[in-house]
Design an enzyme around this catalytic site. Structure first.
Site, PDB file in Angstrom:
ATOM      1  N   GLY A  31      42.876   1.176 -12.443  1.00  0.00           N
ATOM      2  CA  GLY A  31      43.493   1.701 -11.228  1.00  0.00           C
ATOM      3  C   GLY A  31      43.246   3.186 -11.041  1.00  0.00           C
ATOM      4  O   GLY A  31      42.370   3.779 -11.664  1.00  0.00           O
ATOM      5  N   HIS A  37      34.725   4.183  -9.197  1.00  0.00           N
ATOM      6  CA  HIS A  37      35.101   2.767  -9.144  1.00  0.00           C
ATOM      7  C   HIS A  37      34.533   2.118  -7.881  1.00  0.00           C
ATOM      8  O   HIS A  37      34.074   0.979  -7.906  1.00  0.00           O
ATOM      9  CB  HIS A  37      36.628   2.617  -9.086  1.00  0.00           C
ATOM     10  N   GLN A  61      44.341   0.082 -25.554  1.00  0.00           N
ATOM     11  CA  GLN A  61      43.204   0.990 -25.770  1.00  0.00           C
ATOM     12  C   GLN A  61      43.620   2.452 -25.830  1.00  0.00           C
ATOM     13  O   GLN A  61      42.772   3.334 -25.893  1.00  0.00           O
ATOM     14  CB  GLN A  61      42.125   0.746 -24.714  1.00  0.00           C
ATOM     15  N   GLY A 147      30.966   1.502 -15.477  1.00  0.00           N
ATOM     16  CA  GLY A 147      30.308   2.781 -15.240  1.00  0.00           C
ATOM     17  C   GLY A 147      29.631   3.307 -16.494  1.00  0.00           C
ATOM     18  O   GLY A 147      30.102   3.087 -17.620  1.00  0.00           O
ATOM     19  N   VAL A 176      28.838   8.606 -11.226  1.00  0.00           N
ATOM     20  CA  VAL A 176      29.014   9.221  -9.906  1.00  0.00           C
ATOM     21  C   VAL A 176      29.582  10.622 -10.132  1.00  0.00           C
ATOM     22  O   VAL A 176      30.519  10.804 -10.916  1.00  0.00           O
ATOM     23  CB  VAL A 176      29.964   8.384  -9.021  1.00  0.00           C
ATOM     24  N   ILE A 184      32.897  12.116 -12.024  1.00  0.00           N
ATOM     25  CA  ILE A 184      34.193  11.733 -11.458  1.00  0.00           C
ATOM     26  C   ILE A 184      34.977  10.911 -12.487  1.00  0.00           C
ATOM     27  O   ILE A 184      34.434  10.013 -13.112  1.00  0.00           O
ATOM     28  CB  ILE A 184      33.991  10.954 -10.143  1.00  0.00           C
ATOM     29  N   ARG A 187      40.917  11.235 -14.962  1.00  0.00           N
ATOM     30  CA  ARG A 187      41.573  12.316 -15.709  1.00  0.00           C
ATOM     31  C   ARG A 187      41.268  13.696 -15.126  1.00  0.00           C
ATOM     32  O   ARG A 187      41.878  14.673 -15.547  1.00  0.00           O
ATOM     33  CB  ARG A 187      41.188  12.257 -17.187  1.00  0.00           C
TER      34      ARG A 187
HETATM   35  O1  PAF Z   1      36.859   1.697 -18.090  1.00  0.00           O
HETATM   36  C1  PAF Z   1      38.055   1.339 -17.910  1.00  0.00           C
HETATM   37  O2  PAF Z   1      38.686   1.670 -16.913  1.00  0.00           O
HETATM   38  C2  PAF Z   1      38.726   0.456 -18.954  1.00  0.00           C
HETATM   39  O3  PAF Z   1      38.345   0.826 -20.229  1.00  0.00           O
HETATM   40  C3  PAF Z   1      38.506  -1.042 -18.702  1.00  0.00           C
HETATM   41  C4  PAF Z   1      37.044  -1.432 -18.826  1.00  0.00           C
HETATM   42  C5  PAF Z   1      39.026  -1.422 -17.331  1.00  0.00           C
HETATM   43  C6  PAF Z   1      39.281  -1.849 -19.746  1.00  0.00           C
HETATM   44  O4  PAF Z   1      40.639  -1.594 -19.691  1.00  0.00           O
END
Ligand code: PAF
Length: 281
Positions: A31, A37, A61, A147, A176, A184, A187
């Site tokens: 998100g 994205h 993660q 990405g 990007v 981009i 964070r």
């Molecule tokens: O790159 C990310 O935003 C995350 O590591 C992912 C691939 C959505 C897994 O949570």
């Protein structure tokens, strides 16, 4: 655009769409969507009949001292951006939906996860590999998009998809950048105006490397030292790592023969920024 929160609902629409021979593209995200994205989304829309974007901030993660709680979130804004792009489905599961009580399984990829961010963020890639495996199992996409800013993540995902015979093609999409070159990232929102200036040291260091290569330098340790000096010369920077590695195995490269990946992780203020570039000589 349909917003689904339940795994069962995703499975049902996937069955329906596949039943009428529609191809499915998945864009996994956490998100707080940005242009990076949206580029993944555009690629998926171009390649597939149906595009699913997942939005899930995956606690598995994040390390204990990392920014899971404060990670930026704006679901309404994400939904409106995705509606504009004409995405077909958004999958936004709850924590319980993804990690029900007694959840006990981890996907562990060895070797390739032990360098770069993997060495600095213990458990991070187990969390990524586990959640991405789940998302691929849930949405069963023909293609999934990631990405190249998170270069190591892409390589880890390619590896377990191959090793576990997951029937999805993994597509890496170029970094990007803002007009001034800053990669981009969600964070980047943590950066003050002054820190934002210093954040440019990452992309600017690529010129330092190119100049050294043009002058004939092939000792990767010398190149690394020069990059470290260059980035350290900017205010608010604190280097996590500067590495020269093989672009496929991510193993350390000391002497440059043909191509290598320069991978950077640098704290600028409290933002941990990553960037990378493949150089060829
Ligand atoms: O790159 C990310 O935003 C995350 O590591 C992912 C691939 C959505 C897994 O949570």
């Amino acid at each position: 655009m349909k917003i689904l929160h339940k795994i069962e609902d995703v499975r049902n629409f996937v069955k329906e769409e596949k039943g009428i021979n529609k191809s499915i593209g998945l864009v996994p995200t956490m998100g707080f969507l940005h242009q990076g994205h949206l580029e993944l989304v555009s690629k998926s829309l171009a390649d597939n009949d149906i595009t699913v974007v997942s939005i899930f901030v995956n606690p598995a993660q994040f390390g204990p001292n990392e920014d899971f709680e404060s990670y930026p979130r704006d679901f309404d804004q994400d939904v409106s951006l995705l509606k504009e792009k004409k995405v077909d489905y958004v999958f936004a599961p709850s924590l319980d939906e993804m990690y029900p009580e007694n959840f006990a399984t981890k996907v562990v990829v060895s070797g390739i996860t032990e360098t770069l961010c993997g060495a600095k963020r213990p458990g991070h890639f187990e969390g990524v590999a586990t959640v991405v495996t789940k998302l691929l199992n849930i949405a069963d996409p023909d293609r999934a998009y990631f990405g190249m800013k998170d270069y190591q993540q892409l390589k880890v995902i390619e590896r377990f998809v191959r090793d576990l015979n997951i029937n999805t093609e993994i597509k890496g999409v170029s970094i990007v950048r803002e007009k001034d070159g800053l990669a981009i990232s969600s964070r980047n929102i943590y950066l003050s105006d002054e820190e934002r200036e210093s954040a440019l040291s990452l992309v600017k260091s690529f010129n330092v490397v190119q100049n050294l290569l043009d002058e004939g330098e092939r000792d990767a340790d010398v190149i690394r030292e020069r990059v470290i000096d260059f980035i350290s010369g900017f205010k608010y920077t604190n280097i996590d790592y500067v590495s020269t590695v093989d672009p496929e195995t991510l193993e350390y490269i000391g002497f440059i023969e043909d191509k290598f990946l320069l991978a950077l992780a640098v704290y600028v203020g409290k933002a941990r920024l990553i960037d990378n570039k493949i150089f060829e000589v």
